[in-house]
Design an enzyme around this catalytic site. Structure first.
Site, mmCIF file in Angstrom:
data_model
loop_
_atom_site.group_PDB
_atom_site.id
_atom_site.type_symbol
_atom_site.label_atom_id
_atom_site.label_comp_id
_atom_site.label_asym_id
_atom_site.label_seq_id
_atom_site.Cartn_x
_atom_site.Cartn_y
_atom_site.Cartn_z
ATOM 1 N N GLU A 146 15.319 -33.180 -47.429
ATOM 2 C CA GLU A 146 16.228 -32.390 -46.582
ATOM 3 C C GLU A 146 16.126 -32.765 -45.107
ATOM 4 O O GLU A 146 15.879 -31.918 -44.257
ATOM 5 C CB GLU A 146 15.885 -30.894 -46.709
ATOM 6 N N GLY A 155 17.098 -33.488 -41.349
ATOM 7 C CA GLY A 155 18.177 -33.156 -40.424
ATOM 8 C C GLY A 155 18.060 -34.100 -39.236
ATOM 9 O O GLY A 155 18.753 -35.111 -39.125
ATOM 10 N N ARG A 156 17.078 -33.782 -38.393
ATOM 11 C CA ARG A 156 16.858 -34.539 -37.160
ATOM 12 C C ARG A 156 16.805 -36.052 -37.374
ATOM 13 O O ARG A 156 17.391 -36.817 -36.614
ATOM 14 C CB ARG A 156 15.518 -34.074 -36.560
ATOM 15 N N CYS A 192 22.531 -20.504 -14.226
ATOM 16 C CA CYS A 192 21.721 -19.622 -13.384
ATOM 17 C C CYS A 192 20.505 -19.096 -14.120
ATOM 18 O O CYS A 192 20.412 -17.908 -14.442
ATOM 19 C CB CYS A 192 22.591 -18.488 -12.868
HETATM 20 C C1 LIG Z 1 15.751 -27.093 -40.478
HETATM 21 C C2 LIG Z 1 15.466 -27.365 -41.903
HETATM 22 C C3 LIG Z 1 15.417 -28.676 -42.369
HETATM 23 C C4 LIG Z 1 15.600 -29.887 -41.486
HETATM 24 O O1 LIG Z 1 14.578 -30.040 -40.566
HETATM 25 P P1 LIG Z 1 14.512 -31.387 -39.690
HETATM 26 O O2 LIG Z 1 13.269 -31.234 -38.907
HETATM 27 O O3 LIG Z 1 15.725 -31.410 -38.846
HETATM 28 O O4 LIG Z 1 14.455 -32.530 -40.641
HETATM 29 C C5 LIG Z 1 15.198 -28.878 -43.725
HETATM 30 N N1 LIG Z 1 15.019 -27.831 -44.566
HETATM 31 C C6 LIG Z 1 15.055 -26.552 -44.140
HETATM 32 C C7 LIG Z 1 14.856 -25.470 -45.111
HETATM 33 C C8 LIG Z 1 15.272 -26.278 -42.800
HETATM 34 O O5 LIG Z 1 15.290 -25.016 -42.387
#
Ligand SMILES: *Cc1c(COP(=O)(O)O)cnc(C)c1O
Length: 459
Positions: A316, A318-319, A385
Site C-alpha cells: 500500500e 503512497g508517498r 498569518c
Molecule cells: C497512509 C497509509 C498508507 C500509505 O502510507 P505511505 O507512507 O504514504 O506509503 C498505507 N496504508 C494505510 C492504511 C495508510 O493509512
C-alpha cells in the site's frame, strides 16, 4: 555540499541525460526527472519557467514518467510473489494520477467514501480497493458495500459489528480483514508512526486470534478475507518492516489455516529521500547513504519472509509512488532582513504544503534559474498569518531575488492532497508533464468556486 550536489546533478546536454539513464540502471531507486538543463530546472523535457509563464504560481508539477518508472520498479521487484499494489490515494488524489495508476492495473487503498468516489470517477475498479480507517461512518460502509470493494480493513470490534449489521440490512456479505498493530517502532516522526500500542490504529497483535474467533462465531455477514498491517509513514530503513513482518507472518499462517484468509497486506510507509533529493540521482549519494531504504532493499528483505506464506501480498505505498515525482513551483515575492534572520517571502504557504508546519517535513528548495553565486542562510516563508507558515528555516540556498521562481522538491505526496484554502487562498493549479508535453490536471481554483458552497443569509 550544496554546490557539490548542484554540480553533480547538472544535466546540461543530451550526454548528461544519458548519464542519468545509466544511473537509473545502476541505482534503479529513487530517481526522478527534475534536473538542470541549459541553466534552468526542468521536469522531464519541460522548463519549469515555461510552466510558470503559462499557469502562474503556485503550481504543483508532476513527472508522469517518474511515477511510471517507480510503479514499474515496485511491480517488478515483487514479481516472484502474488503481489498487488494498492496505491494509498491520500498521498495524492488528483484524478489524472488515479487514472494513470488504474490503467497500469494498480488497485487502491482508501480511507474514506470520498476517496472511493474519486476512484470510480477516474475509471478505477472498486473491486481492487481496500478500505482502511478507524472511524468509517454507516453511510460510507453502505456505499463501499454497494460498490463491491475488495476488503474492509477494520480497526476495532465495534466497527466489525457495525459492518456486520449494515451488511445484514443490505442483504450482503462484507469482506473484512483486521489491521494488526505489531507494536514496532518505525523510527519515524511521532505524528506519522502508527504501529505501536500508543497509537489509535489497529488491534494489538495479542488480541487478533480472539477477535477472528469472535468474528467467525458471532458475525455471520462478515467474510474473513485477510490480515493487514501498516506501521507508519516515511520509514527510511528496512529494519522496522522486517521486525514487523517477522512478528506478523506466524499469525497470518495460522489465520490462513483456521479461516482461509487469502491475503496479507504489509501496508505502505516506504520512505523517500527529501534531504538530498536532487543529488540522489547520483551514485555517490547512494554510497554515502547505505542505510537509506530502496525498493530493491525492501523487496530483498521481505520476499523471503513472505513467500512461504503462499498468500496474496498487498502493498500500500503512497508517498513512494508520487513523492519525488512532484514539485511545487513558487515565486519569491519579497525579501526582508530581520534583526537576526534573512527572510525570503514566497507565494506558496502552509495552505499549499502543510508538511513543514505539521510534522517538521523537509523540502529542498531550488531556484529554477541555476545559480553559481554563493548560498545564503535564510528562512523561506509564505504569506499566511501564522508563525508556523514556513517552508524552510535556517537553510542554505542560492541567493534568489524577488521575482525569481523556486521549486520546492518532493512535493508530490501529502502536498496538494493536504492543501486548504486557509486565508482565502484558492487551491493551486496542478500540471502533469510527459516528455515535452504539459497537461493541466487541475485548474487554479477561482474565488467563485472557493465560496461556491457558502450561503449568504438573505438580510
Ligand atoms: C497512509 C497509509 C498508507 C500509505 O502510507 P505511505 O507512507 O504514504 O506509503 C498505507 N496504508 C494505510 C492504511 C495508510 O493509512
Amino acid at each position: 555540499m550544496m554546490r557539490l550536489n548542484r554540480n553533480l546533478v547538472r544535466s546540461r546536454t543530451c550526454q548528461t541525460v544519458l548519464v542519468f539513464d545509466t544511473f537509473k540502471k545502476l541505482t534503479p531507486d529513487l530517481m526522478h526527472q527534475f534536473a538542470y538543463k541549459n541553466g534552468s530546472l526542468h521536469c522531464e523535457n519541460v522548463d519549469l519557467a515555461a510552466i510558470a509563464a503559462t499557469y502562474g504560481t503556485p503550481t504543483f508539477v508532476y513527472s508522469r514518467n517518474t511515477i511510471l518508472a517507480d510503479l514499474d520498479e515496485l511491480q517488478r521487484a515483487f514479481a516472484e510473489l502474488d503481489a498487488h499494489i494498492a496505491y494509498a490515494i491520500k498521498a495524492c488524489s488528483n484524478g489524472a494520477i488515479l487514472q494513470l495508476m488504474a490503467k497500469r492495473g494498480v488497485g487502491f487503498d482508501i480511507v474514506s467514501g470520498g476517496e472511493l468516489w474519486r476512484i470510480i470517477r477516474a475509471g478505477g475498479d472498486p473491486s481492487a480497493c481496500t478500505y482502511a480507517g478507524v472511524a468509517k461512518t454507516e453511510e460510507e460502509i453502505r456505499y463501499a458495500l454497494e460498490c463491491g470493494i475488495y476488503c474492509f480493513i477494520c480497526e476495532s470490534e465495534d466497527e466489525l459489528r457495525a459492518i456486520n449489521r449494515i451488511a445484514s440490512d443490505a442483504g450482503k456479505q462484507a469482506p473484512v480483514a483486521v489491521r494488526v498493530n505489531p507494536n514496532v517502532d518505525a523510527h519515524t516522526h511521532k505524528y506519522i508512526t502508527t504501529g505501536t500500542n500508543e497509537n489509535k490504529f489497529g488491534v494489538d497483535i495479542s488480541r487478533i486470534e480472539q477477535l477472528y474467533a469472535t468474528i467467525a462465531a458471532e458475525m455471520p455477514r462478515l467474510r474473513i478475507r485477510g490480515l493487514q498491517m501498516h506501521i507508519g509513514s516515511q520509514l527510511t530503513e528496512v529494519q522496522p518492516f522486517v521486525t514487523a513482518v517477522q512478528k506478523v507472518t506466524p499469525l497470518a499462517s495460522q489465520l490462513k489455516e483456521l479461516y482461509g484468509i487469502e491475503f496479507l497486506s504489509i501496508g505502505g510507509g516506504i520512505g523517500i529521500v527529501y534531504d538530498g533529493c536532487l543529488a540522489s540521482g547520483n551514485l555517490d549519494w547512494w554510497k554515502e547513504h547505505p542505510e537509506q531504504i530502496t525498493i530493491a532493499s525492501y523487496a530483498r528483505a521481505l520476499i523471503p519472509l513472505l513467500k512461504p506464506l503462499g498468500l496474496r501480498i498487498l502493498l500500500e505505498p503512497g508517498r513512494r509512488l508520487v513523492g519525488n515525482a512532484g514539485v511545487l513551483l513558487t515565486r519569491c515575492i519579497y525579501e526582508k532582513r530581520g534583526e537576526s534572520k534573512l527572510f525570503k517571502m514566497i507565494d506558496a504557504g502552509m495552505n499549499d504544503i502543510i508538511r513543514p508546519a505539521l510534522y517538521e517535513g523537509y523540502h529542498e528548495i531550488w531556484p529554477v534559474r541555476e545559480h553559481n553565486d554563493d548560498s545564503v542562510v535564510v528562512d523561506v516563508v509564505g504569506p499566511i498569518c501564522e508563525s508556523g507558515d514556513f517552508q524552510a528555516q535556517n537553510r542554505s540556498i542560492p541567493d534568489v531575488k524577488p521575482g525569481e521562481l523556486l521549486a520546492e522538491l518532493s512535493a508530490g505526496a501529502y502536498g496538494s492532497s493536504m492543501s486548504s484554502t486557509y486565508n482565502s487562498r484558492p487551491l493551486a493549479a496542478e500540471v502533469m508533464v510527459d516528455g515535452d508535453k504539459i497537461t493541466l490536471i487541475r485548474r487554479r481554483q477561482t474565488l467563485e468556486s472557493m465560496v461556491a458552497d457558502e450561503i449568504l443569509p438573505t438580510p
